[in-house]
Write a protein that holds these residues in place. Structure first.
Motif, short mmCIF file in Angstrom:
data_model
loop_
_atom_site.label_atom_id
_atom_site.label_comp_id
_atom_site.label_asym_id
_atom_site.label_seq_id
_atom_site.Cartn_x
_atom_site.Cartn_y
_atom_site.Cartn_z
N LEU A 93 0.84 -1.20 0.00
CA LEU A 93 0.00 0.00 0.00
C LEU A 93 0.87 1.25 0.00
N GLN A 136 -0.25 -8.92 4.01
CA GLN A 136 -1.11 -7.80 3.64
C GLN A 136 -2.03 -8.26 2.50
N THR A 139 -6.80 -6.84 -1.08
CA THR A 139 -7.84 -5.83 -0.97
C THR A 139 -7.34 -4.54 -0.33
N THR A 140 -6.22 -4.62 0.39
CA THR A 140 -5.65 -3.43 1.03
C THR A 140 -4.88 -2.58 0.04
N TRP A 141 -4.10 -3.22 -0.84
CA TRP A 141 -3.20 -2.45 -1.71
C TRP A 141 -3.65 -2.35 -3.17
#
Length: 232
Positions: A93, A136, A139-141
């Motif tokens: 991210l 991670q 869907t986060t990055w």
């Protein structure tokens, strides 16, 4: 020179993983971090001798817990790199958000003087994005990655090179596609890291040189690596 009288600029970004898995004291010497740093130094010498060195603009980005500019965008013949920092974890991210900010500003500056051709980003990583005590999730990055490739009003290509403990789905999700194939390359398990990195940096020189000469992206798989396919 274009029909408008502006020279062309071809921006390339080399984003290097500097997380702990690249330099841990438990690793044999030279570590992947050492090899990448040495390869970058050799790369700058090779690119400075290329006939395309006036048109190619190169930046070095380092990323781990955060992302930072190790060497700002500059013409290839002015590029020098002697040091990369060391981080701990790998935050995609932070990487993609930072690249979006940097590239947006660089394009704006370059357009004052040049016709700016598509941006090409090389990502060199040896593992999965990992923050805190867990991997991670995509869907986060992915939103930051998609904003980078679709939200700058400028074509951005991402060429992802993975070696070590890399998940192929992650690598293909990070990369963009070209001629319907993801620009994602993973190392063969039998290839020594030193040999594979040497070949990888030769491919970067080849890509920069050929892409500028032909005015289109030209890339091939480094020796010891294979191009991945997205799963159906």
């Amino acid at each position: 020179m274009t029909s408008t009288g502006q020279p062309r600029a071809y921006p390339f970004y080399i984003a290097c993983d500097i997380s702990k898995s690249m330099w841990s004291d438990n690793l044999p010497s030279p570590t992947p971090h050492d090899l990448v740093t040495n390869s970058l130094s050799a790369l700058t010498l090779e690119l400075s001798d290329e006939p395309t060195s006036e048109k190619a603009h190169i930046a070095i980005i380092e990323f781990a817990d955060r992302a930072a500019v190790a060497r700002p965008l500059t013409r290839a013949y002015d590029l020098t790199v002697s040091h990369l920092n060391k981080g701990i974890q790998t935050d995609y991210l932070k990487l993609f958000s930072f690249l979006g900010e940097v590239i947006r500003n660089d394009i704006k500056r370059l357009k004052e003087t040049y016709e700016v051709r598509p941006v090409n980003i090389f990502i060199l990583t040896d593992g999965e994005p990992f923050v805190g005590n867990q991997r991670q999730p995509k869907t986060t990055w992915l939103p930051a990655r998609n904003q980078l490739t679709e939200g700058l009003d400028h074509q951005v290509n991402i060429i992802a090179f993975g070696f070590g403990d890399i998940d192929e789905d992650t690598l293909t999700a990070a990369a963009t596609a070209y001629h319907d194939r993801p620009l994602a390359f993973a190392s063969n398990s039998s290839a020594p890291v030193s040999t594979m990195l040497d070949s990888l940096f030769k491919v970067i020189v080849f890509t920069v040189s050929q892409s500028v000469q032909k005015d289109e992206l030209v890339v091939r798989a480094p020796e010891g690596m294979r191009q991945l396919q997205r799963k159906a």
